[in-house]
Design a protein around this motif. Structure first.
Motif, PDB file in Angstrom:
ATOM      1  N   GLY A   1       0.799  -1.230   0.000  1.00  0.00           N
ATOM      2  CA  GLY A   1       0.000   0.000   0.000  1.00  0.00           C
ATOM      3  C   GLY A   1       0.824   1.267   0.000  1.00  0.00           C
ATOM      4  N   VAL A   2       2.038   1.223  -0.505  1.00  0.00           N
ATOM      5  CA  VAL A   2       2.913   2.390  -0.525  1.00  0.00           C
ATOM      6  C   VAL A   2       3.181   2.773  -1.971  1.00  0.00           C
ATOM      7  CG1 VAL A   2       5.163   3.305   0.151  1.00  0.00           C
ATOM      8  CG2 VAL A   2       4.015   1.644   1.609  1.00  0.00           C
ATOM      9  N   ASP A   3       2.937   4.050  -2.280  1.00  0.00           N
ATOM     10  CA  ASP A   3       3.239   4.570  -3.614  1.00  0.00           C
ATOM     11  C   ASP A   3       4.687   5.063  -3.589  1.00  0.00           C
ATOM     12  OD1 ASP A   3       3.340   5.705  -6.097  1.00  0.00           O
ATOM     13  OD2 ASP A   3       1.965   7.357  -5.637  1.00  0.00           O
ATOM     14  N   VAL A   4       5.584   4.343  -4.263  1.00  0.00           N
ATOM     15  CA  VAL A   4       7.001   4.696  -4.221  1.00  0.00           C
ATOM     16  C   VAL A   4       7.299   5.988  -4.957  1.00  0.00           C
ATOM     17  CG1 VAL A   4       7.834   2.347  -3.888  1.00  0.00           C
ATOM     18  CG2 VAL A   4       7.542   3.220  -6.198  1.00  0.00           C
ATOM     19  N   ASP A   5       6.362   6.486  -5.750  1.00  0.00           N
ATOM     20  CA  ASP A   5       6.555   7.758  -6.445  1.00  0.00           C
ATOM     21  C   ASP A   5       6.168   8.944  -5.577  1.00  0.00           C
ATOM     22  OD1 ASP A   5       7.502   6.541  -8.779  1.00  0.00           O
ATOM     23  OD2 ASP A   5       5.446   6.169  -9.477  1.00  0.00           O
ATOM     24  N   ASP A   6       5.573   8.692  -4.418  1.00  0.00           N
ATOM     25  CA  ASP A   6       5.148   9.757  -3.500  1.00  0.00           C
ATOM     26  C   ASP A   6       6.065   9.748  -2.278  1.00  0.00           C
ATOM     27  OD1 ASP A   6       3.824  11.630  -1.984  1.00  0.00           O
ATOM     28  OD2 ASP A   6       2.056  10.385  -1.616  1.00  0.00           O
TER      29      ASP A   6
END
Length: 96
Positions: free
Chosen positions: A39-44
């Motif tokens: 559930g982690v957006d690596v682009d954010d």
């Protein structure tokens, strides 16, 4: 359709850029997929930092639990040893 370009067997110490690019792409995809599952957006960057803070909190709680468990075991052991000692002293007093 042309076959994909392949690196010939390079001499010792010579790198195959094609293989390195493929390995980099595969590892990037695997990392992105793993973080997406978590559930982690690596682009954010904010989402990544929030995830890191969550890991630190979990680590802090684990350490606190470990210390608390150690204290609880110590207290129970001390209480049992105290009860044994008092029982032994009382038994010896009655024997005399």
């Amino acid at each position: 359709m042309t076959p994909p370009a392949q690196c010939p067997h390079p001499p010792e110490g010579v790198r195959c850029r094609l293989a390195e690019d493929a390995a980099d792409a595969a590892s990037d995809a695997a990392v992105r997929k793993t973080f997406a599952i978590l559930g982690v957006d690596v682009d954010d960057p904010a989402a990544v930092e929030e995830f890191r803070r969550g890991l630190r909190v979990g680590q802090t709680l684990q350490r606190a639990f470990d210390k608390g468990l150690l204290v609880a075991v110590g207290v129970i052991t001390a209480a049992l040893m105290g009860a044994f000692w008092l029982g032994l002293v009382e038994k010896l007093r009655r024997a005399w």
